[in-house]
Design a protein around this motif. Structure first.
Motif, PDB file in Angstrom:
ATOM      1  N   THR A 118       5.353   2.706  -6.136  1.00 44.41           N
ATOM      2  CA  THR A 118       6.793   2.657  -5.897  1.00 44.41           C
ATOM      3  C   THR A 118       7.370   4.058  -5.740  1.00 44.41           C
ATOM      4  O   THR A 118       8.212   4.297  -4.865  1.00 44.41           O
ATOM      5  CB  THR A 118       7.493   1.926  -7.054  1.00 44.41           C
ATOM      6  N   PHE A 119       6.924   5.000  -6.550  1.00 46.63           N
ATOM      7  CA  PHE A 119       7.408   6.379  -6.453  1.00 46.63           C
ATOM      8  C   PHE A 119       7.072   6.974  -5.079  1.00 46.63           C
ATOM      9  O   PHE A 119       7.923   7.586  -4.437  1.00 46.63           O
ATOM     10  CB  PHE A 119       6.781   7.221  -7.572  1.00 46.63           C
ATOM     11  N   MET A 172       8.799   8.500   0.440  1.00 47.38           N
ATOM     12  CA  MET A 172       8.650   8.353   1.893  1.00 47.38           C
ATOM     13  C   MET A 172       9.940   7.834   2.527  1.00 47.38           C
ATOM     14  O   MET A 172      10.324   8.263   3.624  1.00 47.38           O
ATOM     15  CB  MET A 172       7.483   7.422   2.216  1.00 47.38           C
ATOM     16  N   LEU A 173      10.626   6.914   1.854  1.00 50.00           N
ATOM     17  CA  LEU A 173      11.911   6.432   2.364  1.00 50.00           C
ATOM     18  C   LEU A 173      12.952   7.548   2.371  1.00 50.00           C
ATOM     19  O   LEU A 173      13.697   7.708   3.334  1.00 50.00           O
ATOM     20  CB  LEU A 173      12.417   5.265   1.519  1.00 50.00           C
ATOM     21  N   SER A 191      10.100   9.045   6.486  1.00 46.71           N
ATOM     22  CA  SER A 191       8.761   8.909   7.074  1.00 46.71           C
ATOM     23  C   SER A 191       8.148   7.533   6.856  1.00 46.71           C
ATOM     24  O   SER A 191       6.963   7.344   7.084  1.00 46.71           O
ATOM     25  CB  SER A 191       7.836   9.989   6.513  1.00 46.71           C
ATOM     26  N   PHE A 192       8.949   6.566   6.428  1.00 45.63           N
ATOM     27  CA  PHE A 192       8.445   5.218   6.166  1.00 45.63           C
ATOM     28  C   PHE A 192       8.830   4.302   7.316  1.00 45.63           C
ATOM     29  O   PHE A 192       9.942   4.385   7.846  1.00 45.63           O
ATOM     30  CB  PHE A 192       9.019   4.684   4.851  1.00 45.63           C
ATOM     31  N   LYS A 193       7.917   3.424   7.715  1.00 49.68           N
ATOM     32  CA  LYS A 193       8.163   2.511   8.826  1.00 49.68           C
ATOM     33  C   LYS A 193       8.434   1.100   8.312  1.00 49.68           C
ATOM     34  O   LYS A 193       7.895   0.696   7.286  1.00 49.68           O
ATOM     35  CB  LYS A 193       6.955   2.472   9.759  1.00 49.68           C
ATOM     36  N   ASP A 194       9.256   0.378   9.064  1.00 50.10           N
ATOM     37  CA  ASP A 194       9.511  -1.012   8.714  1.00 50.10           C
ATOM     38  C   ASP A 194       8.392  -1.899   9.260  1.00 50.10           C
ATOM     39  O   ASP A 194       7.400  -1.401   9.784  1.00 50.10           O
ATOM     40  CB  ASP A 194      10.883  -1.463   9.220  1.00 50.10           C
ATOM     41  N   VAL A 236      12.480   4.099   9.288  1.00 53.99           N
ATOM     42  CA  VAL A 236      13.728   3.907   8.552  1.00 53.99           C
ATOM     43  C   VAL A 236      14.317   5.300   8.392  1.00 53.99           C
ATOM     44  O   VAL A 236      13.877   6.083   7.567  1.00 53.99           O
ATOM     45  CB  VAL A 236      13.473   3.240   7.176  1.00 53.99           C
ATOM     46  N   CYS A 237      15.293   5.614   9.227  1.00 57.87           N
ATOM     47  CA  CYS A 237      15.827   6.984   9.336  1.00 57.87           C
ATOM     48  C   CYS A 237      16.967   7.220   8.377  1.00 57.87           C
ATOM     49  O   CYS A 237      17.839   6.363   8.194  1.00 57.87           O
ATOM     50  CB  CYS A 237      16.332   7.231  10.754  1.00 57.87           C
TER      51      CYS A 237
END
Length: 127
Positions: free
Chosen positions: A99-100, A105-106, A110-113, A119-120
């Motif tokens: 989770t951390f 990343m969010l 740099s995290f993708k859906d 997710v910008c």
């Protein structure tokens, strides 16, 4: 909702490049990064508050990761309630570290859906 996502992946187009063969939800995403339609503040808040339960993965359309995260949470609670503190702490640590990392990343954008879009954060430029 899960059925819709499954159908979307079945309809994926196969794009052939000179180097390799890879799958993409649509041809535009093969060539440029796309911003997600999901809300950045909502995703970060859900991840920060309910992250160990994996609710943010379900919100972002990443159902397999959501089920894995929810399973880790349920295993932690199960072992804790039944007095197996060693296993409860082990599963809790793994879930907490996961989770951390996802929350960081969010926060950094740099995290993708589930559709492969980023997710910008507000003002983020996708190169």
């Amino acid at each position: 909702m899960v059925l819709g996502t499954l159908l979307r992946y079945i309809k994926m187009t196969v794009t052939l490049t000179s180097d390799s063969l890879y799958y993409a939800p649509n041809k535009e995403s093969c060539y440029m990064k796309q911003p997600s339609s999901k809300s950045y503040p909502v995703a970060v808040c859900i991840s920060a508050i309910f992250g160990v339960m994996g609710i943010h993965h379900f919100y972002l359309g990443r159902y397999i990761e959501g089920l894995i995260d929810l399973s880790l949470f349920i295993a932690t609670i199960y072992f804790y309630v039944n007095g197996h503190l060693f296993w409860a702490i082990g599963f809790g640590i793994v879930d907490g570290i996961h989770t951390f990392i996802i929350t960081i990343m969010l926060l950094t954008g740099s995290f993708k859906d589930g559709e492969g879009n980023y997710v910008c954060y507000p003002g983020q430029r996708l190169a």
